[in-house]
Design an enzyme around this catalytic site. Structure first.
Site, mmCIF file in Angstrom:
data_model
loop_
_atom_site.group_PDB
_atom_site.id
_atom_site.type_symbol
_atom_site.label_atom_id
_atom_site.label_comp_id
_atom_site.label_asym_id
_atom_site.label_seq_id
_atom_site.Cartn_x
_atom_site.Cartn_y
_atom_site.Cartn_z
ATOM 1 N N LYS A 112 0.817 -1.211 0.000
ATOM 2 C CA LYS A 112 0.000 0.000 0.000
ATOM 3 C C LYS A 112 0.860 1.275 0.000
ATOM 4 O O LYS A 112 0.431 2.317 -0.470
ATOM 5 C CB LYS A 112 -0.926 0.035 1.225
ATOM 6 C CG LYS A 112 -1.798 -1.186 1.440
ATOM 7 C CD LYS A 112 -2.906 -1.299 0.428
ATOM 8 C CE LYS A 112 -4.044 -2.217 0.854
ATOM 9 N NZ LYS A 112 -3.700 -3.642 1.005
HETATM 10 C C1 LIG Z 1 -4.341 -4.803 0.635
HETATM 11 C C2 LIG Z 1 -3.554 -6.049 0.613
HETATM 12 C C3 LIG Z 1 -3.842 -7.079 -0.287
HETATM 13 C C4 LIG Z 1 -5.013 -7.035 -1.231
HETATM 14 O O1 LIG Z 1 -4.859 -6.019 -2.204
HETATM 15 P P1 LIG Z 1 -6.137 -5.475 -2.998
HETATM 16 O O2 LIG Z 1 -5.618 -4.343 -3.812
HETATM 17 O O3 LIG Z 1 -7.109 -5.026 -1.956
HETATM 18 O O4 LIG Z 1 -6.665 -6.590 -3.792
HETATM 19 C C5 LIG Z 1 -3.015 -8.194 -0.301
HETATM 20 N N1 LIG Z 1 -1.978 -8.295 0.557
HETATM 21 C C6 LIG Z 1 -1.673 -7.331 1.440
HETATM 22 C C7 LIG Z 1 -0.527 -7.522 2.356
HETATM 23 C C8 LIG Z 1 -2.440 -6.177 1.498
HETATM 24 O O5 LIG Z 1 -2.136 -5.202 2.374
#
Ligand SMILES: *Cc1c(COP(=O)(O)O)cnc(C)c1O
Length: 497
Positions: A112
């Site tokens: 993120k």
């Molecule tokens: C947010 C997240 C996901 C999923 O990603 P999306 O974009 O919501 O599909 C997978 N792994 C981790 C560690 C995350 O923080």
């Protein structure tokens, strides 16, 4: 370059990139998408030998041409700088004949950060561009990682307030410590009694509560979102798909123009949608492998064409993927369904009211050509972490393990030998309890920081700066509310009149 909603006609919803960035979610409940998908002026060859920052600038300029290329160059060089513990930003490593794209070297240890180190700048500059005289309130529902990364990204950014809602008991001890310990006068986080979907649904409702919006405006505030429903979250994620591809070409693993697969551990469908957009920008992708945990609503969807959220919700060892309503799927359907906004609006209404919808046969066939899917149960996640560790000492987190497990299954079932890149979405130190158990067969003595120490003692090596920072922060007390109090808490925190 203009944007429009997935649920209204162009003429009824068109707006500038800056407005789309600020609003985050369309008033009709839809998501913003480009009216016309941009056509790059460069080709793949031009991207092979550029830095991550230059590549990011090339891609962001396509989607946000209102900002000067100088401004964009500046923001990406700030966003992808010393707060990352690897110069490559998203290094690519090879294990067991697959490639792992490590997206977690940023300050909060999950992918993120890639977008949330850029988004605050995009939003605050958009406010200036639009000559909007309001403070931005970033309203965020999180399954853990968006909360930590948005608090970190927006910390003490002038003209912004951040309010995060996360499921009580539904995030990992380290995620909780990060959210409660992040410094910043403008940051607040609340646990709600409910799951991520409850938080996301209520945030979407509050966003479109016109009376509340008016009250906010009256007090000099405007909502925006740091969730992947904001286009500013998605576009920076396209970059690493190209970056990984360029790495493979430069290392002689593939030839320019060869196809690759990407396997993506999926929750809200943001990350994998960025891969789909990369393909639209001409990246040679054969399959996008959509990997889910036990909450396998997407696996079923890609196998049947029916999306059905009416099923048990599981809290698993991959909490960031514990989601039953994957918002960004709407953008994929919109694009693949020839931009039929009426059909999309009807399906989304059915999902909301009846809990399910079914796409047309022709659309389903089309999706099956590009997407593969599968899921992993919790014990399979641990087995996969253990398998890679035994193989050559490589350690992955539970979310990445879902992607890795599903990739293995996919290769066995299909015999497809296309080189596959697995998006590695979090550091193993963000989920030390599960990882320790997977590699040693023993439970940690205590959760959170002490589990990190125990895992580190076992694995050896040095801790990265992002992990070390966890030991310095002083968490605030956790505040727990019921979900019907979310709007009231916003009102109270912002002292609305
Ligand atoms: C947010 C997240 C996901 C999923 O990603 P999306 O974009 O919501 O599909 C997978 N792994 C981790 C560690 C995350 O923080």
């Amino acid at each position: 370059m203009k944007y429009r909603s997935t649920r209204s006609s162009v003429s009824a919803s068109v707006l500038s990139p800056a407005s789309a960035l600020i609003q985050g979610l369309a008033p009709d409940g839809g998501l913003y998408v480009p009216v016309k998908f941009p056509k790059p002026t460069w080709d793949l060859q031009d991207l092979l030998h550029v830095s991550y920052q230059t590549l990011a600038a090339k891609i962001l300029t396509l989607f946000f041409p209102d900002f000067s290329s100088q401004q964009i160059q500046q923001v990406v060089s700030d966003a992808y700088s010393s707060q990352w513990d690897d110069e490559e930003i998203t290094p690519l490593v090879k294990h067991d004949d697959n490639y792992y794209l490590e997206l977690y070297h940023g300050p909060t240890l999950a992918f993120k950060d890639v977008a949330l180190q850029v988004l605050p700048w995009l939003i605050t500059r958009s406010v200036t561009l639009e000559k909007m005289n309001k403070d931005i309130v970033i309203l965020t529902a999180t399954s853990g990682d968006t909360g930590t990364a948005s608090m970190r990204g927006f910390s003490d950014q002038a003209g912004t307030q951040v309010i995060v809602f996360y499921p009580y008991g539904g995030v990992s001890p380290v995620q909780l410590k990060q959210m409660l310990g992040q410094k910043g006068q403008n940051l607040r986080a609340f646990a709600i009694k409910g799951n991520f979907d409850d938080a996301q649904t209520e945030v979407k409702r509050i966003f479109n509560d016109q009376d509340f919006k008016a009250k906010l405006a009256h007090n000099g505030y405007q909502f925006s979102s740091a969730n992947s429903m904001n286009i500013g979250r998605l576009m920076p994620q396209i970059v690493y798909y190209f970056y990984a591809y360029a790495k493979l070409v430069n290392r002689g693993e593939i030839k320019l123009g060869d196809q690759v697969n990407f396997a993506v551990p999926t929750g809200n469908f943001g990350d994998i949608l960025a891969g789909y957009y990369a393909k639209k920008l001409s990246l040679p992708i054969h399959k996008l492998i959509c990997a889910s945990d036990k909450n396998n609503v997407l696996t079923d969807f890609f196998h049947t064409g029916t999306y059905n959220r009416l099923r048990p919700f599981y809290i698993t060892n991959s909490p960031a993927m514990d989601i039953l309503v994957s918002s960004n799927l709407e953008r994929l359907l919109f694009d693949a369904d020839k931009e039929n906004e009426q059909e999309i609006a009807a399906w989304m209404q059915a999902l909301d009211q009846d809990g399910h919808y079914q796409v047309s046969e022709s659309l389903f066939t089309k999706l099956q050509q590009l997407f593969a899917s599968g899921y992993a149960e919790e014990d399979q996640v641990e087995q996969e972490i253990n398998r890679l560790y035994q193989l050559d000492g490589y350690v992955i987190d539970p979310h990445t393990a879902v992607g890795s497990y599903v990739t293995k299954q996919y290769h066995e079932q299909t015999g497809d030998t296309t080189p596959t890149i697995i998006n590695s979405t979090a550091s193993p130190y963000k989920f030390p309890e599960t990882v320790f158990h997977a590699v040693t067969g023993r439970q940690v003595d205590a959760k959170g920081l002490s589990a990190i120490k125990q895992l580190h003692d076992f694995l050896g090596g040095s801790l990265t700066q992002g992990v070390q920072a966890l030991f310095d922060n002083q968490p605030r007390a956790e505040q727990v509310i019921t979900k019907d109090k979310m709007e009231a808490i916003i009102d109270e925190q912002l002292k609305l009149k």
